[in-house]
Design a protein around this motif. Structure first.
Motif, PDB file in Angstrom:
ATOM      1  N   ALA A 129      23.858  28.024 -18.563  1.00 37.02           N
ATOM      2  CA  ALA A 129      24.554  29.134 -19.214  1.00 37.02           C
ATOM      3  C   ALA A 129      24.116  30.473 -18.628  1.00 37.02           C
ATOM      4  O   ALA A 129      24.942  31.367 -18.387  1.00 37.02           O
ATOM      5  N   LEU A 130      22.810  30.638 -18.386  1.00 45.14           N
ATOM      6  CA  LEU A 130      22.330  31.893 -17.805  1.00 45.14           C
ATOM      7  C   LEU A 130      22.810  32.053 -16.371  1.00 45.14           C
ATOM      8  O   LEU A 130      23.119  33.165 -15.929  1.00 45.14           O
ATOM      9  N   ALA A 131      22.888  30.947 -15.630  1.00 42.92           N
ATOM     10  CA  ALA A 131      23.421  31.017 -14.270  1.00 42.92           C
ATOM     11  C   ALA A 131      24.893  31.419 -14.291  1.00 42.92           C
ATOM     12  O   ALA A 131      25.352  32.215 -13.453  1.00 42.92           O
ATOM     13  N   ALA A 132      25.644  30.886 -15.247  1.00 39.25           N
ATOM     14  CA  ALA A 132      27.061  31.231 -15.382  1.00 39.25           C
ATOM     15  C   ALA A 132      27.220  32.700 -15.767  1.00 39.25           C
ATOM     16  O   ALA A 132      28.137  33.380 -15.297  1.00 39.25           O
ATOM     17  N   ASP A 137      30.858  34.126 -14.809  1.00 37.65           N
ATOM     18  CA  ASP A 137      31.783  33.106 -15.297  1.00 37.65           C
ATOM     19  C   ASP A 137      31.968  33.187 -16.803  1.00 37.65           C
ATOM     20  O   ASP A 137      33.002  32.759 -17.326  1.00 37.65           O
ATOM     21  N   ILE A 138      30.953  33.667 -17.508  1.00 38.77           N
ATOM     22  CA  ILE A 138      31.029  33.823 -18.968  1.00 38.77           C
ATOM     23  C   ILE A 138      30.604  35.237 -19.332  1.00 38.77           C
ATOM     24  O   ILE A 138      29.973  35.934 -18.533  1.00 38.77           O
ATOM     25  N   ASN A 139      30.952  35.662 -20.546  1.00 41.47           N
ATOM     26  CA  ASN A 139      30.604  37.006 -21.010  1.00 41.47           C
ATOM     27  C   ASN A 139      29.256  37.061 -21.709  1.00 41.47           C
ATOM     28  O   ASN A 139      28.620  38.117 -21.767  1.00 41.47           O
ATOM     29  N   GLY A 150      10.888  32.860 -20.737  1.00 44.36           N
ATOM     30  CA  GLY A 150      10.608  32.402 -19.382  1.00 44.36           C
ATOM     31  C   GLY A 150      11.128  33.332 -18.296  1.00 44.36           C
ATOM     32  O   GLY A 150      10.582  33.366 -17.194  1.00 44.36           O
ATOM     33  N   ARG A 151      12.199  34.110 -18.609  1.00 44.97           N
ATOM     34  CA  ARG A 151      12.781  35.033 -17.622  1.00 44.97           C
ATOM     35  C   ARG A 151      12.896  34.359 -16.246  1.00 44.97           C
ATOM     36  O   ARG A 151      12.292  34.776 -15.263  1.00 44.97           O
ATOM     37  N   GLY A 152      13.732  33.313 -16.196  1.00 44.29           N
ATOM     38  CA  GLY A 152      13.863  32.510 -14.984  1.00 44.29           C
ATOM     39  C   GLY A 152      14.558  33.211 -13.839  1.00 44.29           C
ATOM     40  O   GLY A 152      14.789  34.433 -13.863  1.00 44.29           O
ATOM     41  N   GLU A 153      14.943  32.424 -12.836  1.00 47.13           N
ATOM     42  CA  GLU A 153      15.484  32.963 -11.588  1.00 47.13           C
ATOM     43  C   GLU A 153      16.779  33.736 -11.773  1.00 47.13           C
ATOM     44  O   GLU A 153      17.123  34.598 -10.961  1.00 47.13           O
TER      45      GLU A 153
END
Length: 297
Positions: A129-132, A137-139, A150-153
């Motif tokens: 979801a975060l990548a999208a 791709d999403i709002n 975690g504040r990932g990539e």
């Protein structure tokens, strides 16, 4: 360079082929190809490396993609702000199916101010979801606190986090289950079969018996049924075949009943939040975040 061609380009950049982009844009592959050719001609350089029907962004395409997403977001924001409730808002919210279940009704209510709008709830695990969201791709994404901390990539400084309260998991039985009582001891509970997902319902990581948050290291269960399909898991519980450890909002279903385990020393609680891009957000997105934040769960 026009906005229509940019929209086709962004779709083609996310999809594996012209056909897939055409399907998403409700166009013919020929129309998609012509739009990409117009865009490349206007910029004076190719944007894709082409191999048969496959499209792969080159360096120029990668550079344009981030700029195009910003331009399109600003254009959509301006149109929505100017048109107000008559705007054709396309709200795309991603997140784990279990969290979309919890927030779906409130999302629908929050968009009632936009009768011409639409709501797309796209089930995906949290990192997806975060990548999208990063791709545009999403709002917005609905995720748990662990993935936010975690504040990932994929994390962006443009993102804002709107807390949506917490989810507490409880032991749940169907009304027809022999242990459908208000209280029971752990010894009584562990005599019965359980249903459990093999993957976390939030992040999708394969965790076996730990996937639903129950502490099997303290109270080892007899897990008879394994399923990652939430609806199938609920069916097993409602039929009285198994117990399960489920989020508190599942208890809104009259066929389910919470069992308080009197000698259980642990509790699983997940913080939940809406993640959205406050830089590119239009008025409707800000209203949506405010409505969700102010809702009493």
């Amino acid at each position: 360079m026009n906005l229509s061609d940019l929209r086709v380009f962004v779709s083609a950049a996310r999809r594996p082929s012209l056909g897939a982009a055409a399907l998403e844009m409700h166009l013919t592959p020929s129309a998609v190809s012509k739009a990409l050719k117009r865009l490349e001609d206007s910029l004076g350089k190719p944007l894709f490396d082409r191999s048969g029907k496959q499209l792969v962004l080159n360096d120029s395409g990668q550079l344009l993609l981030s700029r195009a997403q910003t331009l399109l977001a600003l254009a959509d924001q301006a149109r929505a702000d100017l048109m107000g409730e008559q705007a054709t808002v396309d709200s795309r919210i991603g997140g784990p199916a279990i969290l979309l279940w919890r927030h779906g009704q409130m999302l629908s209510q929050a968009l009632q101010a936009y009768p011409e709008g639409s709501l797309r709830m796209q089930a995906m695990f949290e990192d997806e979801a975060l990548a999208a969201l990063a791709r545009g791709d999403i709002n917005a994404a609905i995720v748990t606190g662990d993935v936010i901390e975690g504040r990932g990539e994929h994390w962006s400084d443009e993102w804002q986090v709107t807390p949506l309260g917490s989810v507490t998991l409880h032991l749940v039985a169907g009304r027809r289950h022999p242990l459908a009582v208000d209280e029971a001891t752990s010894a009584q509970v562990l005599e019965h079969d359980f249903a459990c997902p093999s993957r976390s319902l939030f992040c999708g990581v394969q965790r076996g018996a730990r996937s639903d948050g129950w502490r099997d290291d303290q109270l080892p269960r007899k897990i008879r049924y394994w399923t990652d399909d939430l609806q199938l898991l609920l069916t097993l519980v409602k039929s009285g075949q198994a117990l399960a450890y489920l989020p508190d909002f599942a208890l809104a279903d009259p066929e389910l009943r919470r069992i308080h385990v009197t000698d259980c020393a642990f509790e699983c609680v997940e913080q939940v939040a809406l993640v959205w891009n406050h830089v590119k957000a239009g008025a409707w997105q800000r209203e949506l975040a405010a409505a969700l934040a102010g809702y009493t769960w």
